[in-house]
Scaffold this motif. Structure first.
Motif: not given
Length: 258
Positions: A2-5, A22, A25, A27-28, A52, A81
């Motif tokens: 998973a991508q991170l925001v 997010y 979708q 995302w973490h 998460t 990211e």
């Protein structure tokens, strides 16, 4: 994986809506706010899996603290990211009142220096990786100055210019800089406004459109687009017509008026 925001000002309003979108979708999340208890409260009812996200309690005006937060985030969750500098405050000021200058300094510290303090610690690591997106939340209010709204308008104009400068500095690095300028969004920042707010948008609708703009790597986006048209028209007006149009318009409430 998973991508991170990372999102500042995540305890309410736009920040909370962005976090929810997010998460939906896949995302973490790295969630930053002064009020950790407020984040915990809505997360508990959100259904977002505890595995998460991480919560970071920090004040964006604390530059050294934001440096430590960034290092902590990268150690715990990795390099994000996307980093969204969303934390901000909106308070009306009257420059003739000495006490309001302290309020203006607080607004500028949060809305301008807070953006730089949020994005800055991630620049070198993203540049080294060759990818990433840094997002500054400006405002349509940063396009022209509104009576009684000098602190907020000045701060958001500064955010727009700062992000533009940063975008030039990171050109060809693989790191994108996105400036988002919300119009009127139904949050605590606008609930005390005593004037019409055209094209008022709900936070979740804004978050969905912001997500798309960030994913597309748009360098600059006004949301909703209708406010972008209004803002451009206002920018083109001669000062005499602009001043006449806003003469007598109710002012943003001062802190003592809220």
């Amino acid at each position: 994986m998973a991508q991170l925001v990372l999102i500042t000002g995540a305890s309410s309003g736009i920040g909370q809506a962005l976090a929810m979108h997010y998460a939906a979708q896949g995302w973490h999340l790295a969630l930053v706010a002064r009020r950790e208890s407020a984040i915990q409260a809505w997360l508990g009812a959100s259904g977002i899996c505890a595995d998460t996200y991480q919560i970071y309690s920090a004040d964006v005006t604390d530059i050294a603290g934001m440096q430590r937060l960034a290092l902590d985030c990268m150690a715990r969750q990795g390099l994000p990211e996307v980093v969204i500098a969303n934390a901000g405050i909106s308070i009306g000021v009257d420059t003739a009142r000495p006490e309001d200058l302290a309020v203006m300094a607080r607004v500028l510290a949060t809305n301008v220096m807070g953006v730089a303090a949020t994005l800055g610690p991630f620049v070198s690591a993203m540049r080294l990786r060759g990818s990433g997106t840094l997002v500054g939340i400006g405002s349509v209010a940063g396009i022209r100055g509104l009576p009684g709204h000098g602190a907020y308008c000045a701060s958001k104009a500064a955010v727009i210019s700062y992000c533009e400068s940063l975008r030039g500095e990171l050109r060809d690095s693989g790191v994108r800089v996105v400036t988002l300028c919300p119009g009127y969004i139904a949050t605590s920042l606008t609930q005390n406004n005593g004037y019409d707010m055209p094209f008022l948008m709900q936070p979740d609708v804004f978050a969905a459109k912001a997500f798309q703009a960030i994913a597309a790597g748009n360098s600059y986006r006004v949301i909703p687009w209708q406010m972008g048209v209004v803002a451009k028209l206002l920018r083109l007006l001669p000062n005499s017509l602009f001043d006449k149009l806003f003469a007598g318009r109710p002012r943003k409430p001062r802190i003592t008026d809220i």
